[in-house]
Design a protein around this motif. Structure first.
Motif, PDB file in Angstrom:
ATOM      1  N   ILE A  29       0.839  -1.192   0.000  1.00 19.90           N
ATOM      2  CA  ILE A  29       0.000   0.000   0.000  1.00 19.90           C
ATOM      3  C   ILE A  29       0.873   1.241   0.000  1.00 19.90           C
ATOM      4  O   ILE A  29       1.759   1.391   0.852  1.00 19.90           O
ATOM      5  CB  ILE A  29      -0.928   0.034   1.233  1.00 19.90           C
ATOM      6  N   ALA A  30       0.630   2.122  -0.930  1.00 16.18           N
ATOM      7  CA  ALA A  30       1.338   3.404  -0.960  1.00 16.18           C
ATOM      8  C   ALA A  30       0.629   4.390  -0.051  1.00 16.18           C
ATOM      9  O   ALA A  30      -0.581   4.283   0.186  1.00 16.18           O
ATOM     10  CB  ALA A  30       1.373   3.946  -2.387  1.00 16.18           C
ATOM     11  N   ALA A  31       1.364   5.350   0.471  1.00 14.66           N
ATOM     12  CA  ALA A  31       0.758   6.410   1.255  1.00 14.66           C
ATOM     13  C   ALA A  31      -0.103   7.278   0.347  1.00 14.66           C
ATOM     14  O   ALA A  31       0.157   7.398  -0.853  1.00 14.66           O
ATOM     15  CB  ALA A  31       1.841   7.267   1.913  1.00 14.66           C
ATOM     16  N   THR A  32      -1.152   7.889   0.900  1.00 18.72           N
ATOM     17  CA  THR A  32      -1.925   8.828   0.108  1.00 18.72           C
ATOM     18  C   THR A  32      -1.030  10.003  -0.261  1.00 18.72           C
ATOM     19  O   THR A  32      -0.045  10.299   0.413  1.00 18.72           O
ATOM     20  CB  THR A  32      -3.143   9.358   0.870  1.00 18.72           C
ATOM     21  N   MET A  37       2.835  14.350   0.826  1.00 21.69           N
ATOM     22  CA  MET A  37       3.177  15.759   0.684  1.00 21.69           C
ATOM     23  C   MET A  37       3.267  16.459   2.040  1.00 21.69           C
ATOM     24  O   MET A  37       4.110  17.339   2.240  1.00 21.69           O
ATOM     25  CB  MET A  37       2.165  16.469  -0.217  1.00 21.69           C
ATOM     26  N   SER A  38       2.412  16.061   2.978  1.00 16.82           N
ATOM     27  CA  SER A  38       2.492  16.656   4.316  1.00 16.82           C
ATOM     28  C   SER A  38       3.785  16.261   5.013  1.00 16.82           C
ATOM     29  O   SER A  38       4.422  17.080   5.690  1.00 16.82           O
ATOM     30  CB  SER A  38       1.280  16.246   5.160  1.00 16.82           C
ATOM     31  N   ALA A  39       4.197  15.008   4.827  1.00 14.44           N
ATOM     32  CA  ALA A  39       5.472  14.568   5.405  1.00 14.44           C
ATOM     33  C   ALA A  39       6.634  15.325   4.759  1.00 14.44           C
ATOM     34  O   ALA A  39       7.607  15.699   5.433  1.00 14.44           O
ATOM     35  CB  ALA A  39       5.648  13.061   5.208  1.00 14.44           C
ATOM     36  N   LEU A  40       6.516  15.572   3.459  1.00 13.42           N
ATOM     37  CA  LEU A  40       7.545  16.324   2.747  1.00 13.42           C
ATOM     38  C   LEU A  40       7.619  17.759   3.270  1.00 13.42           C
ATOM     39  O   LEU A  40       8.712  18.317   3.446  1.00 13.42           O
ATOM     40  CB  LEU A  40       7.244  16.307   1.256  1.00 13.42           C
ATOM     41  N   ASN A  48       2.766  24.208   3.719  1.00 11.45           N
ATOM     42  CA  ASN A  48       1.911  23.120   3.253  1.00 11.45           C
ATOM     43  C   ASN A  48       0.603  23.668   2.689  1.00 11.45           C
ATOM     44  O   ASN A  48      -0.335  23.965   3.427  1.00 11.45           O
ATOM     45  CB  ASN A  48       1.628  22.141   4.406  1.00 11.45           C
ATOM     46  N   LEU A  49       0.552  23.793   1.378  1.00 14.47           N
ATOM     47  CA  LEU A  49      -0.686  24.155   0.698  1.00 14.47           C
ATOM     48  C   LEU A  49      -1.278  22.924   0.015  1.00 14.47           C
ATOM     49  O   LEU A  49      -2.061  23.031  -0.917  1.00 14.47           O
ATOM     50  CB  LEU A  49      -0.431  25.267  -0.332  1.00 14.47           C
ATOM     51  N   GLY A  50      -0.895  21.754   0.515  1.00 19.84           N
ATOM     52  CA  GLY A  50      -1.387  20.507  -0.055  1.00 19.84           C
ATOM     53  C   GLY A  50      -2.708  20.080   0.552  1.00 19.84           C
ATOM     54  O   GLY A  50      -3.668  19.788  -0.153  1.00 19.84           O
TER      55      GLY A  50
END
Length: 405
Positions: A29-32, A37-40, A48-50
């Protein structure tokens, strides 16, 4: 038109992940994309505008009502259908804003956010092989829920920058196998508000093919010059429509997860049969608080939309200055920008490079479409503008580095 059928030979949890495009060929399973993007953003210190959550609290009256409810001991299980004070407030809200008359005791169901309302509804009505029609791009949870129920996800494209569906493509997508037409207006991620002709066609098709209409209206009060029309107000729609909304977006309380659905009593009963075995109940002290919010003066709702509209314009100007082509949204939390003028044909690549290049995080729109349609949306990126003005100003300044570089 696109469709996605449940993959055979997969476990139910794998089918759910596959529906959302998160199942790798090796079965992992891949992360959403939101988690990635939040982890990045956290790792790089980027803005964080993700993810679409506000960084400011909502109305003080709503927050104080929650504190008071806790102090008053409203901390145990609420009734299964929701606290009467909230169900009555929801019914009053529908009458006040849209002229929809509801029986609060039998036609209103409180849920753990709009997402649970959607999940319970899909699980209640969609069986193996049933078709569910949505517009595309779509909120990623739709695809996961439809796959888990064993349904077939058929989509009708919305195209950048106008995001208007083709009536013939909509007609082609709906047939006698269609169990649910799932409508998200105001729309995430595009910010489109469906026009009257499209809404009327949806009702016509639902009647012709005996489908249920399910509407996701969580951005109903956050529109910018384009009035929201609930599909349940259209002739012939009321008896077959389940309308879903929540307090999270309207009152900037996304973490409270107080949602609801309204529908004729038989449809509510069917959804409740599933919902009561999901969360059972939720958010006791937050329910009277959201009821307080729903009763606030019209000006509070209008001011929230006006404030968000100004933030939209601020980020839009920053994106244009940075070299993006944008589609100015008519509602919601998000703006979609085309990275092709910056030399990026792959928005996902840009999103992974953006934190280092400009200190900002966005989300590729390809995360909201089926794999076979990625090419049509590959250069598009979604940015959230539901942030403080100073954050958006800083993000805009950072993005300017893209045009300089």
């Amino acid at each position: 038109m696109s469709d996605s059928s449940p993959a055979s030979g997969l476990a139910p949890w794998q089918r759910t992940a596959a529906g959302a495009g998160l199942l790798s060929p090796d079965g992992t399973i891949a992360a959403t994309i939101f988690a990635e993007m939040s982890a990045l953003a956290t790792r790089t210190g980027a803005i964080n505008l993700g993810q679409g959550f506000p960084d400011e609290d909502g109305p003080a009256e709503v927050l104080e009502a929650a504190r008071q409810a806790i102090a008053d001991g409203v901390n145990q299980y609420p009734p299964g259908m929701g606290m009467p004070v909230l169900r009555e407030a929801i019914a009053a809200h529908q009458q006040r804003w849209y002229g929809i008359e509801l029986d609060a005791a039998s036609e209103v169901l409180v849920t753990a956010g709009a997402t649970e309302a959607l999940a319970a509804t899909i699980l209640a009505f969609v069986d193996t092989g049933d078709e569910v029609v949505t517009f595309e791009p779509y909120y990623d949870a739709y695809a996961a829920m439809i796959a888990r129920a064993g349904g077939v996800h058929r989509t009708v494209p919305l195209r950048f920058p106008e995001w208007r569906p083709d009536p013939d493509e909509l007609r082609a997508a709906v047939n006698d196998r269609t169990r649910v037409i799932l409508v998200n207006s105001p729309h995430n991620p595009t910010g489109a508000v469906l026009d009257a002709e499209t809404l009327a066609l949806i009702v016509e098709l639902a009647e012709r093919h005996d489908a249920i209409i399910v509407t996701d209206e969580v951005y109903e009060h956050l529109t910018f010059g384009a009035a929201h029309t609930p599909i349940a107000t259209l002739p012939g729609a009321r008896e077959r429509t389940i309308s879903i909304s929540s307090g999270g977006k309207t009152f900037a309380t996304t973490g409270w997860k107080i949602g609801w659905l309204t529908a004729p009593a038989p449809l509510v009963t069917a959804v409740l049969a599933v919902k009561q075995y999901l969360t059972y109940v939720n958010g006791a002290p937050f329910q009277p608080a959201i009821a307080t919010g729903l009763g606030l003066p019209d000006a509070v709702f209008m001011d929230a939309a006006a404030t968000l509209s100004a933030k939209r314009d601020l980020l839009a100007a920053g994106l244009v200055t940075a070299g993006f082509t944008i589609s100015l949204p008519h509602a919601g939390y998000f703006i979609v920008a085309d990275a092709a003028p910056l030399g990026y044909s792959d928005g996902a690549t840009l999103c992974r490079e953006l934190p280092e290049r400009a200190g900002v995080v966005g989300v590729p729109v390809s995360a909201f479409v089926h794999p076979e349609r990625h090419a049509a949306y590959s250069s598009l990126v979604r940015f959230a503008f539901c942030k403080r003005r100073d954050v958006l100003e800083e993000a805009s300044g950072r993005l300017a580095a893209l045009s300089a570089g």
